[in-house]
Design a protein around this motif. Sequence first.
Motif, PDB file in Angstrom:
ATOM      1  N   HIS A 162       0.741  -1.213  -0.161  1.00 44.63           N
ATOM      2  CA  HIS A 162       0.060   0.007  -0.008  1.00 44.63           C
ATOM      3  C   HIS A 162       0.734   1.320   0.047  1.00 44.63           C
ATOM      4  CE1 HIS A 162       0.779   0.770   4.267  1.00 44.63           C
ATOM      5  NE2 HIS A 162       0.403  -0.706   4.479  1.00 44.63           N
ATOM      6  N   ILE A 163       0.299   2.365  -0.419  1.00 48.13           N
ATOM      7  CA  ILE A 163       0.697   3.722  -0.405  1.00 48.13           C
ATOM      8  C   ILE A 163       1.371   3.937   1.003  1.00 48.13           C
ATOM      9  CG2 ILE A 163      -0.425   4.800  -2.401  1.00 48.13           C
ATOM     10  CD1 ILE A 163      -2.424   5.799  -0.364  1.00 48.13           C
ATOM     11  N   ARG A 164       2.204   4.751   1.312  1.00 48.08           N
ATOM     12  CA  ARG A 164       2.933   5.403   2.757  1.00 48.08           C
ATOM     13  C   ARG A 164       2.960   4.049   3.177  1.00 48.08           C
ATOM     14  NH1 ARG A 164      -1.186   8.594   1.478  1.00 48.08           N
ATOM     15  NH2 ARG A 164      -2.690   7.685   2.797  1.00 48.08           N
ATOM     16  N   PRO A 165       3.970   3.202   2.786  1.00 48.84           N
ATOM     17  CA  PRO A 165       4.230   1.824   3.345  1.00 48.84           C
ATOM     18  C   PRO A 165       4.965   1.869   4.841  1.00 48.84           C
ATOM     19  CG  PRO A 165       5.950   2.173   1.888  1.00 48.84           C
ATOM     20  CD  PRO A 165       5.025   3.343   1.744  1.00 48.84           C
ATOM     21  N   ASP A 166       4.207   1.053   5.875  1.00 43.64           N
ATOM     22  CA  ASP A 166       4.640   1.272   7.239  1.00 43.64           C
ATOM     23  C   ASP A 166       5.498  -0.186   7.458  1.00 43.64           C
ATOM     24  OD1 ASP A 166       2.633  -0.596   7.101  1.00 43.64           O
ATOM     25  OD2 ASP A 166       1.174   0.075   8.376  1.00 43.64           O
ATOM     26  N   GLY A 167       5.723  -0.646   8.716  1.00 47.33           N
ATOM     27  CA  GLY A 167       6.351  -1.665   8.964  1.00 47.33           C
ATOM     28  C   GLY A 167       5.893  -3.026   8.377  1.00 47.33           C
ATOM     29  N   ASP A 168       4.192  -3.109   8.553  1.00 41.58           N
ATOM     30  CA  ASP A 168       3.943  -4.371   8.098  1.00 41.58           C
ATOM     31  C   ASP A 168       3.892  -4.445   6.576  1.00 41.58           C
ATOM     32  OD1 ASP A 168       3.003  -5.073  10.494  1.00 41.58           O
ATOM     33  OD2 ASP A 168       0.632  -4.588  10.088  1.00 41.58           O
ATOM     34  N   CYS A 169       3.944  -3.359   5.758  1.00 39.32           N
ATOM     35  CA  CYS A 169       3.900  -3.461   4.267  1.00 39.32           C
ATOM     36  C   CYS A 169       5.299  -3.690   3.878  1.00 39.32           C
ATOM     37  CB  CYS A 169       3.242  -1.937   3.758  1.00 39.32           C
ATOM     38  SG  CYS A 169       3.394  -1.881   1.951  1.00 39.32           S
ATOM     39  N   VAL A 170       6.326  -2.862   4.320  1.00 43.87           N
ATOM     40  CA  VAL A 170       7.676  -3.034   3.884  1.00 43.87           C
ATOM     41  C   VAL A 170       7.964  -4.433   4.403  1.00 43.87           C
ATOM     42  CG1 VAL A 170       9.927  -2.504   4.477  1.00 43.87           C
ATOM     43  CG2 VAL A 170       8.109  -0.682   4.257  1.00 43.87           C
ATOM     44  N   GLY A 171       7.880  -4.975   5.596  1.00 38.73           N
ATOM     45  CA  GLY A 171       8.027  -6.257   5.865  1.00 38.73           C
ATOM     46  C   GLY A 171       7.347  -7.416   5.192  1.00 38.73           C
TER      47      GLY A 171
END
Length: 140
Positions: free
Chosen positions: A18-27
């Motif tokens: 998703h946009i504005r990637p947080d830790g869950d997304c990047v991980g």
Amino acid sequence: MNIIKELDNLSMIAISGHIRPDGDCVGSVMAMYLFLRKMKPEATIIPMIESPAEEFNIISGIENIVSDFNPKVDIFDAFIGLDCSTTDRYGEAEKYYDEMYKGVEDVGIINKNLNVFFVENLLDLSGAEFIENIARKYDT
């Protein structure tokens, strides 16, 4: 079902979150990228998300993220969307999803060539749970 078998004849695989990637997304994106690189070394696997925050630079392979969404690839064989509830949250990567799956309902991972839906609704899981569930569910 085995995710590697489902991707067996595919050589160009995009992974996004998703946009504005947080830790869950990047991980999630990086875990899937590293997993597929190990299991499908002959494939071109391109992770595409917005530039992650500097604290994620410790993640192996983070330098391979294509954050300008210009992977210099004509077409992908598969698009894997992670940690994303709707396709409009893919941001600039949505265009690659749209090119492949116009009119096909988003269920996470779709094999364009076979039109096989092989991931049930795992979209509401966190990144770590998603990868863990994939590994358990698909005998990888």
